[in-house]
Design an enzyme around this catalytic site. Structure first.
Site, PDB file in Angstrom:
ATOM      1  N   ASP A  39     -24.954 -14.536   3.883  1.00  0.00           N
ATOM      2  CA  ASP A  39     -24.678 -13.356   4.695  1.00  0.00           C
ATOM      3  C   ASP A  39     -24.882 -13.730   6.163  1.00  0.00           C
ATOM      4  O   ASP A  39     -25.963 -14.191   6.548  1.00  0.00           O
ATOM      5  CB  ASP A  39     -25.625 -12.230   4.276  1.00  0.00           C
ATOM      6  CG  ASP A  39     -25.420 -10.966   5.093  1.00  0.00           C
ATOM      7  OD1 ASP A  39     -24.288 -10.472   5.113  1.00  0.00           O
ATOM      8  OD2 ASP A  39     -26.381 -10.504   5.725  1.00  0.00           O
ATOM      9  N   THR A  72     -20.123  -9.321   8.635  1.00  0.00           N
ATOM     10  CA  THR A  72     -20.935  -9.945   9.691  1.00  0.00           C
ATOM     11  C   THR A  72     -20.499 -11.385   9.956  1.00  0.00           C
ATOM     12  O   THR A  72     -20.521 -11.836  11.100  1.00  0.00           O
ATOM     13  CB  THR A  72     -22.419  -9.927   9.289  1.00  0.00           C
ATOM     14  OG1 THR A  72     -22.550 -10.440   7.959  1.00  0.00           O
ATOM     15  CG2 THR A  72     -22.965  -8.521   9.313  1.00  0.00           C
ATOM     16  N   THR A  73     -20.105 -12.106   8.897  1.00  0.00           N
ATOM     17  CA  THR A  73     -19.657 -13.492   9.091  1.00  0.00           C
ATOM     18  C   THR A  73     -18.321 -13.512   9.823  1.00  0.00           C
ATOM     19  O   THR A  73     -18.119 -14.305  10.750  1.00  0.00           O
ATOM     20  CB  THR A  73     -19.511 -14.200   7.727  1.00  0.00           C
ATOM     21  OG1 THR A  73     -20.678 -13.943   6.952  1.00  0.00           O
ATOM     22  CG2 THR A  73     -19.337 -15.693   7.892  1.00  0.00           C
ATOM     23  N   ASP A 370     -24.558  -4.618   1.005  1.00  0.00           N
ATOM     24  CA  ASP A 370     -23.191  -4.714   1.537  1.00  0.00           C
ATOM     25  C   ASP A 370     -22.233  -3.855   0.712  1.00  0.00           C
ATOM     26  O   ASP A 370     -21.381  -3.149   1.264  1.00  0.00           O
ATOM     27  CB  ASP A 370     -22.709  -6.176   1.526  1.00  0.00           C
ATOM     28  CG  ASP A 370     -23.329  -6.992   2.657  1.00  0.00           C
ATOM     29  OD1 ASP A 370     -24.149  -6.412   3.395  1.00  0.00           O
ATOM     30  OD2 ASP A 370     -23.013  -8.180   2.794  1.00  0.00           O
TER      31      ASP A 370
END
Length: 505
Positions: A39, A72-73, A370
């Site tokens: 993550d 987020t990545t 998530d």
């Protein structure tokens, strides 16, 4: 393995150094709190970053995590690609302000294009399959992807249980995610109630209570203490007996008060001494002590009870109600947990995660978080775009076509933005073991020829690039937020002339 050279330039391998390093790594692993994660926000959050621009990247992933909970990545990859493209433009003499303005124009074009290619899908409490499919897309890239179907169903059922579908609102605070080492990942379950990591205060108290009426207390089971400084002098046995009888009367009154209002279980935020515990057991009043404040609030919401700060305020109307309260033990250890199920208000649920080690449980918690955020976002806004890099490639084509319409220097920045958008499908192709440039070029060409915005990277090697057939899609608001946040941070970095640390003054 270390490679070294002697005085004649001949190579040789040092094995002893390797053994020492291995032992040191083992020691470091024992000392350090090691975690495995893919993550983006978690990795960046745990990195020791000194560079000021890198700190902005950490803040960027954190903002995406707080607002959307997923992607987020992707947002960091996009921001990095935009900075890389900006560096090339700056080397060619384009002013940073022009680059920033071009990026701003391009981001607006991309966000509008996402609105254009987005689709809406209908779902309700009876038909949750579309939500499950979207959560499965999110979990596909996680370590827990072998159980993605079951975890996605658990996440969606939890969100639907606490959601207000009329107002399109979800309060994720009502979903408690609890984990316990042991068992398999497949043993993860959804509890329609609350799990507390506590057990009954006395081993002889009943382990299961049907139709429980719960007194939720924040006052301790002990005699009141004066707030001023005091000292009690006892100089005879009679005085000691009087004091002991008075303390016992306090305990008796407290327990009797709970019994009089009809409570069959007491949950207390504070502890109580052995005498109170013994008295509760003899009066057949099971009790749980040292329960945290957050858990007390969740129990109160789930059971429809009220948190009572003083024994004098305890009334039958303030008791919580649960169909069954049971204590469950795990494995051969003495670890026990309390299950509060069939609550009066089912709008508080617990996802109970099992795993082989603590690291696995923590990673599963992040993955489930998530999935919960994705399901919440879809209930708030049920627009989706197709994944596998198809949305980014489609936006790249749209932005590149719009670049020619701008006569100024900004058109170079707009084209650079289009190139940066392709970094996400490039990364997908590379991580899937494909040739990145060839794969992205082929998919881009297919999108233009067939006018099909759903063509993406075939990461799972299914045999088709159509993401509709593969059921790979993600939320529109998550994708838009990625583009907007990455553009904002890059614009801010471009406007920085120099970094001056206080020590340089």
């Amino acid at each position: 393995m270390a490679l070294a050279f002697d005085e004649y330039g001949r190579p040789f391998i040092i094995l002893r150094e390797q053994e020492q390093k291995t032992r040191l790594r083992g020691l470091d692993a024992q000392k350090a709190n090691i975690s495995a994660a893919n993550d983006g926000a978690t990795i960046l959050d745990q990195m020791d970053v000194d560079n000021q621009i890198a700190k902005l990247m950490v803040e960027l992933s954190r903002s995406q995590d707080y607002e959307i909970g997923d992607g987020t990545t992707g947002v960091v990859v996009l921001a990095g690609a935009l900075l890389e493209q900006a560096e090339r433009l700056l080397e060619r003499g384009v002013h940073p302000i022009r680059v920033a303005e071009g990026y701003e124009m391009a981001s607006r074009i991309a966000v509008d294009h996402l609105e254009h290619i987005a689709q809406k899908f209908e779902f309700d409490a009876a038909n949750i399959e579309p939500l499950v499919q979207t959560c499965m897309t999110t979990l596909s890239s996680k370590i827990v992807n072998r159980c993605k179907r079951s975890l996605a169903e658990i996440a969606v059922k939890a969100v639907v249980a606490v959601a207000d579908l009329e107002r399109r609102d979800v309060n994720l605070d009502l979903i408690k995610v609890e984990g316990k080492v042991g068992g398999k990942l497949e043993d993860t379950e959804l509890i329609n109630g609350i799990i507390v990591d506590k057990d009954m205060s006395h081993p002889q108290m009943p382990k299961q209570i049907q139709n429980a009426k719960i007194a939720i207390l924040t006052c301790p089971f002990e005699p009141p203490k004066p707030k001023t400084k005091h000292k009690v002098d006892i100089d005879s046995v009679e005085k000691f007996q009087t004091l002991r009888l008075q303390e016992q009367k306090y305990f008796d009154d407290m327990v009797q008060k709970c019994k009089d209002v009809g409570a069959t279980l007491v949950i207390c935020q504070w502890g109580f001494d052995d005498e109170a515990n013994h008295l509760l057991m003899h009066r057949n009043l099971p009790a749980v002590r040292w329960v945290g404040g957050v858990e007390l609030e969740l129990i109160a919401i789930a059971t429809g009870g009220r948190i009572v700060p003083r024994f004098q305020e305890l009334t039958p109307e303030k008791l919580g109600k649960a169909g069954v309260v049971r204590e469950k033990s795990f494995g051969t250890t003495k670890e026990r947990m309390l299950y509060i199920e069939e609550c009066a208000n089912s709008r508080a649920v617990t996802i109970f995660i099992r795993g082989g080690n603590k690291m696995m449980i923590e990673e599963t918690k992040r993955s489930v978080h998530d999935a919960l955020c994705v399901a919440r976002n879809l209930i708030r806004n049920n627009s989706i775009v197709y994944g596998g890099g198809s949305a980014e490639i489609s936006c790249s084509i749209a932005v590149e076509a719009a670049a020619d319409k701008h006569p100024g220097v900004e058109q170079y920045a707009i084209r650079a933005f289009a190139d940066a958008l392709e970094s996400v499908p490039m990364a997908l192709a590379e991580n899937s073991g494909l040739q990145p440039i060839e794969t992205v070029s082929a998919v881009k060409s297919q999108q233009v020829k067939e006018n099909n915005t759903y063509c993406g990277i075939d990461c799972n090697d299914v045999g088709t690039n159509d993401m509709r057939e593969q059921n790979v899609f993600e939320t529109l608001i998550g994708k838009q937020q990625q583009i907007l946040l990455a553009t904002q941070v890059v614009k801010m970095i471009l406007k920085i002339d120099d970094i001056i640390s206080p020590s340089e003054y």
